[in-house]
Design a protein around this motif. Sequence first.
Motif, mmCIF file in Angstrom:
data_model
loop_
_atom_site.group_PDB
_atom_site.id
_atom_site.type_symbol
_atom_site.label_atom_id
_atom_site.label_comp_id
_atom_site.label_asym_id
_atom_site.label_seq_id
_atom_site.Cartn_x
_atom_site.Cartn_y
_atom_site.Cartn_z
ATOM 1 N N ARG A 91 -5.660 5.422 -4.553
ATOM 2 C CA ARG A 91 -6.966 5.815 -4.037
ATOM 3 C C ARG A 91 -8.071 5.097 -4.799
ATOM 4 O O ARG A 91 -9.034 4.604 -4.223
ATOM 5 N N THR A 92 -7.912 5.035 -6.108
ATOM 6 C CA THR A 92 -8.927 4.372 -6.915
ATOM 7 C C THR A 92 -8.991 2.881 -6.601
ATOM 8 O O THR A 92 -10.036 2.259 -6.737
ATOM 9 N N ALA A 93 -7.856 2.328 -6.176
ATOM 10 C CA ALA A 93 -7.836 0.901 -5.856
ATOM 11 C C ALA A 93 -8.301 0.644 -4.436
ATOM 12 O O ALA A 93 -8.166 -0.466 -3.939
ATOM 13 N N GLY A 94 -8.834 1.652 -3.780
ATOM 14 C CA GLY A 94 -9.442 1.435 -2.478
ATOM 15 C C GLY A 94 -8.526 1.685 -1.300
ATOM 16 O O GLY A 94 -8.910 1.473 -0.164
ATOM 17 N N MET A 95 -7.300 2.130 -1.582
ATOM 18 C CA MET A 95 -6.420 2.457 -0.452
ATOM 19 C C MET A 95 -6.777 3.856 0.039
ATOM 20 O O MET A 95 -7.158 4.712 -0.749
ATOM 21 N N ALA B 21 -3.891 6.388 -8.268
ATOM 22 C CA ALA B 21 -4.250 5.003 -8.553
ATOM 23 C C ALA B 21 -4.478 4.246 -7.260
ATOM 24 O O ALA B 21 -5.381 3.406 -7.167
ATOM 25 N N ASP C 14 -3.144 7.602 -14.728
ATOM 26 C CA ASP C 14 -3.229 8.356 -13.490
ATOM 27 C C ASP C 14 -3.916 7.570 -12.393
ATOM 28 O O ASP C 14 -3.526 7.616 -11.245
ATOM 29 N N ASP C 15 -4.981 6.881 -12.758
ATOM 30 C CA ASP C 15 -5.837 6.301 -11.733
ATOM 31 C C ASP C 15 -5.887 4.779 -11.756
ATOM 32 O O ASP C 15 -6.295 4.159 -10.780
ATOM 33 N N GLU D 8 0.831 -1.201 0.000
ATOM 34 C CA GLU D 8 0.000 0.000 0.000
ATOM 35 C C GLU D 8 0.871 1.259 0.000
ATOM 36 O O GLU D 8 0.655 2.190 -0.777
ATOM 37 N N VAL E 46 -14.116 3.496 -0.586
ATOM 38 C CA VAL E 46 -13.813 2.893 -1.881
ATOM 39 C C VAL E 46 -13.630 1.386 -1.728
ATOM 40 O O VAL E 46 -14.152 0.594 -2.509
#
Lengths: 388, 431, 413, 518
Positions: free
Chosen positions: C290-294, C288, D341-342, C278, D324
């Motif tokens: 954050r988008t992966a749930g971290m 990325a 980016d994401d 993480e 999330v």
Amino acid sequence: MFSLWGARMRFDTYGGILKTSLFGAFKRTATLGTVALGATALLLTGCGQAPAPAGGGSTGGTDAAANYLGCIVSDSGGFDDRSFNQSSYEGLKKTVADLGIKMKEAQSTTKADFEPNLNQMANAGCNLTFTVGFLLADATKNVATANKDLHYAIIDDSSINLPNVKPVVYDTAQAAFMAGYTAASVSKTGKVGTFGGINIPTVTIFMDGFADGVKYYNEKMGKSVQLLGWNKDTQQGVFANTFDIIQEGTKATNNLIGDGADVIMPVAGPLGTGAGDAILAANKDGKDVKLVWVDSDGVLTAPTYKSILLTSVIKTMGEAVETIVKDDMAGKFDPTPYIGTLKNGGVALAPFHDLDSSVSAETKTQLDAIKKGIIDGTITVTSKSSPK
Amino acid sequence: MSVVAAAEPSKLADRVAIRSWRTPILLGVFALVAVVLFAILGPDGQATFRISQDNDAWQVPNLVLPAKAFGIVASLILVALAVAAWLQSKNQARVAKWVTMTFAVVFVIALMVWIIGGTKTQNITLVGLFAGAMLITTPLVFGSLSGVLCERSGVVNIAIEGQLLAGAFTAALVASITQNAFAGLFAAAVAGMLVSFLLAAFSIKYVVNQIIVGVVLNVLVSGLTGFLFEKIMKTKVDGVAIYNQPVHLPDLPIPFLSQIPILGPMLFRQSIIGYFMLVLVVALWFGLFRTRWGLRIRAVGEHPKAADTVGINVNRTRFLNVMAGGAVAGIGGAYFTLVAVSSFSKDMTGGLGFIALAALIFGRWNPIGAALAALLFGVAGNLQSILSLAGTPIDGQFLAMLPYALTILAVSGFVGKSRAPAASGQPYVKG
Amino acid sequence: MSETPSIPAPTPAPTPAPTPDSKDVKDAEGTRVIREIMSGNAIISVLAVLVALVIGGILIAITDPRVTAASGYFFADPGATFSAIWASVSEAYGALWRGATYDPTARTWQGQLGIFETLTFATPLILAGLAVTLAFRAGLFNIGAQGQIIMGATFAGVVGFQMHLPPVIHLLAVILAGAIGGAIWAGIAGFLKARTGAHEVIVTIMLNYIAVSFVLYLLKNQLKAPGSTNPISPQMDANAMLPLLLGPNFRVNAGLILAILAVIAVAWLLNRSTLGFEYRAIGANPKAARTAGMIVSRGYITVMLISGALAGLAGVTQIAGTEKSLDSEIAGSIGFDAITVALLGRSKPWGTFFAALLFGAFKAGGTSMAVNADVSIDIVAVVQSLIVLFIAAPPLIRSMFRIKAVRPEGAKA
Amino acid sequence: MKLELRGITKSFGALIANDHIDLVVASGEIHSLLGENGAGKSTLMNVLYGLYEPTAGEILIDDKPVKFSGPADAMAAGIGMVHQHFMLVPVFTVAENVALGAESTTFGGVLNLEDTRRKIREISAKFGFNVDPDALVEDLPVGVQQRVEIIKALVRNAKILILDEPTAVLTPQETDELMEIMAQLKAGGTSIVFISHKLREVKAVSDTITVIRRGKVVGSADPTAATTELASMMVGRSVSLTLNKADAVPGELTFKVTNLSVMNDAGHRLLDDVTFSVAKGEILAVAGVQGNGQSELTEAVLGLHKRTLGSITLDGKELVGKSVREVLDSGVGFVPEDRQDDGLVGEFSIAENLILDLYTKAPYSRRGTLNRAVIAKNADAKVAEFDVRTQSSQSAADTLSGGNQQKVVLARELARPLKLFIASQPTRGVDVGSIEFLHKRIVAERDSGTPVIIVSTELDEVMELADRIAVLFAGKLMGIVPGKSSRELLGLMMAGLNAADAQAQLDAPVAPENGELP
């Protein structure tokens, strides 16, 4: 330089120029250094004052002396603090010149350096090592315990009780008392000031003595000269909180002058020069402020300020150092603490030099009486910080 | 097509009131502190602010305030302002700027009165406070202007400390050797530029992270000046360190102006460096916001690619700015050894370079803002000395923390929002 | 341009995706740095050390009076200059080497084994270096190891000299307290970064200064040794001290074991654990992550807590290992050296370990050099910073050596 | 002015972006450069604009060879460029942006912005731009920003204007307006190089078309050429532009969005009271011009937005207010719009990226420890299944091409049993071969009974994949229409008409400009 860059620097050719400039820069520094040092060397030889290690061949040198190694380790103030590190250091250098012994030196920048420095001294086989400052007490104790065959002398600390460590302390308050009296007597504004580097005993002992001196003057002469920057009762006052950043001394002095003080005693090592600068500037603006130097005779160590130097509160470290070395060489090392007092000449008030005329004859007479009084105990100078 | 309303998205979107209670709560807490400290626990004495010095031509009478009464009035005003902020938050979702500004000013004045009322002597000299502050403020201003130049063009300058130190060292050395203070001043600028050169070379050409280069350069300069200090400057001839006896720059008081209370001693009894500082602050502000030069620099710092596409050489602009910043900081360093004090000592800048960085942020990357922030920090630093002289019960260590704590509050957004140039810290690599 | 630029826009600029995390997500500068620091190879490191030593040698030589004296008659006897240069540099680096490893000239056998001094110096550097390394991998510059060491030592000290506990338990309490002290101090920076986007570099620099003032205040009041007026604390209880590993003759202490354990732990954390995964993801690409749930903000806070705890342990090894009592200089320059150590170690745990050993050797040898060759220890700082600069810019090192290879004749002429 | 490129080659290391490109743009013509993403169009134009130096070849203007060492030279030679990503400083005003690099100054370099403002007003008046010189650029809508870019070029007296993918950010109507402007410029004698991969636009506006593929000119075409012919030239093989997918068999409506609003910190509604639902086994495509709330919609579902009002339910469970991680764990697969980016951690290996949101789950980790063997095995399997072209699953993700990167993201997100699949811009910047593959996987996911939401600004993609189409404008839902709705209807909705009004307008007798577009 700018136009040169503008004309020649394109992104693609940039690296090449950069490279040459970079190494050019190094080369330039190098030449500059060489030039400067060439000049240094010339001046040195011209004056016949070669640095310490080369001094082995001077007068009084014997085989025994040539094998004797005297060493010194500073605290974080360094040997150029124009204060006790410097006095001790110069004392040892003078001893080296006088007796023809060898010498090693190490400056500490932080507390963590103390013990390694002392260990290196032990490794080098220093017969006698001076450690300057109470901060080195722990380290000195450790290394002295581990090297029982070597001798140590610690300046400004009396906490160690070992057969191979000699504490050297000064009851500076006694001389500072006289300085306080003198300052009060010459003050025209009725205010004198002092400030310290850091609120520690070796500093505040000066300020305590100074405060007592001013008080004594007021009692004796029925005056009410005020002392700014130190309150002996609460042990609070003006501190620069540094011994390194000289301009803090200038700042503190400016503030004292702004509050009306016209005699100022900085007890802050190198910051004393900052104080001197501030006073010189203020006097240019029409003030008449005087400076009291501490630790060494300022006229000798900081001649820039001799025009404003009223007097100095001296710790005669140089002499103490030389005596201890001589004793040790003669096999007479003695771990009992040395306490410098007015009586044994360990502390003293320096001559008034250029400002002699500003001190009245009456004051001078009084000062002699005070000195006698302190020595015979009729006048007591007390400080929480006095060595016991 | 005319039937279609060419509506623009941003105008169509309704604005919804999002209430932030942070400001009212913050003000409320401070108002409460004020009521307790200044009013209820207010000292009984008077607080005297001395404005003139005894040898000033115009004598302005001292400002004397009864501490407790003033504390009561001030805390009432503060409470009123906090309530106003609360109401504004409730109704308009945003606290007006004048409310927070007035609050801050009143709070600071009341705090001063409270502190001074609580000291032993109950008086301080304002001229001493401000004029004395210049000793710290001057190098801070130069340092932060160096930061402005660098960061506005997109290079973070953590090496201000090193530039100041290099300037101080070189000025002392050269002024001692040449016996010419101006030679020292010039050399200091060059020394600052040398440090800048390394910063620029490594961060622009070799794209090394700017913060790393800056941190390392500070260590390098500290080590180098320390080493050379030991090896060169300590050389003594007849007990005099001949390489550490710089000739000083004289003070050049300006007639009449120097007699103005407070401002005179602060601004118009300075050396040439001090006057240069005043000129530079204004010139840089004007240059940055009113000239072609400034427009281009700001563009490079905000959006280097856009600048590149209109034919501005981004990396050259940065290089030149960083070099100029080095010269400015170098001159600021010269102030230490050519004006403030009479000799160089190891690490004598004592972290002022980092405070300069803080002033830059506090001043929102604006030359005038940075200069005012530098003044604030200078005053805060001098306040400690002034207050201990007045016999304050407050421990000096807490006053010493003040600038640092303020800076943390500033970067955390508690003291206004500051927005760095968008590309600051980011290397520009073409393509 | 019509408005005065000093007045900021009254409302924050409407950004398209303003989320609580958008601030910390904004600066992913760590990404590139981590890559550039980690992507060099060992040869570059060795060459960087070499070049830095050469430049240091040049400085030593040109400031040596013997060299300047000899250069005065360079044209009459150039050999004298070269032998003077050789004498000067070899003396200095010889003393450096002997002091750091084995010094046959030392008076006692204990004194000869400088290698153990190297290990002693390396101990806090390893821990503080790990602190910087770990934060770095999560994309944060922890410039505040200095303050964290001070706070760690302070907390450890309070437990060590104000509490009196049985053996082992006391030491464990000291270690724990030190870790907590450092963690709190770094946690402030982590918290502000996560919640307000305050740049951790600025905050940690400021916290360094605050820590010094704070400790000085405590040392003048609550923590002052009884009966003393010096700003220095009482000595630690014997129970609270880290045991000396090789008896009283050497300062090397159990802190070294603590440090090695920490290296292993951090290596596991970064490479083998989900938490480290993480952190690395957050460091390399916070958006990325954050988008992966971290939860990036939580990552920033926890990584700073761990980082601070490591720095706090460095404070423990100082106060409970070598210094015994607390003063405001307890951290020496360890916190700043730690940054260079971490960079030299390429932000890898074992790299940091070896870099710390090298810097420990510089430190141990530097003292010997100062005493025996009269070369100021400041030169060590110069060499260290040059090493890091060169390592950070591999192309510079490469081009330097290419130049030498390409134009040997030119150099002669 | 006539422009000619002769044998332009540009290589970045081993990669040859442009390979001996020859091109002639006659005076006063609109010359289109057609090619896929990554075909080398932008590189070529950057060479022409002086941003890159060509490795070989030469540029001729009015038959005289010129050499550009920077954009300044290109501009001096009369070339202007409107970049795909606008090159405007957001915190500057329009006037400052226009002035930048070509400043009018008075004595001593002091800016004379009044002069710039006057020029802006002149050009605005001439072309009917309606641009306020003192507006801050960051406050302007993208369409206006584009006009600022054109003004920037015109102020510098550009005779050749390069427009790089100018329609990507525009509504169909704004696109029409742009084309009018282009015609006006052409009439004024300006040559225009129009870069696009949208066949319809190219056909509508061009005088000449040059097609580029893999850095080489593969031929030129007449604007009247058939769309399929141009497409196969562009892609290099015959492509079926339509996807063969079965009709949807919608099941239960398991995913519901009710009165969803998303605000930014300043209180602007970025998404305004949106309500819709998606059934199992259907694809809902969200269309709209970029920046009209699509990103906010998907991010709100994922739980990335703090200021969210309304309700989002999946299988009856509320998602608003969940983290999330919780949303992902409840069975949502998410492909973000910007994969670099994401979606991916560039320096992580493919294997690590394939577990980026699964690393806490068994068997990839147990009690906080990663199981490297399992991770590697999983990676090899996924690389094979999704045909990711790479040397090793341990290579860093940023060594992959765009299409392969997208495959990694999709492989990861489709690895779990899903209850909802959301993909934003699933094929942006992806080569045609991969597009087909990715589309097939998405349809397969639908067919397995998962509700699917696709967000795309490419109308072609929307129309190809969608079973139903929702259109967002300014954060508001303009309506949901069947997947087979007409382009015109969608265009009107994308411009801010709700479905009913748009249909009414289409049914009205006069619909002039729209009719021209095929």
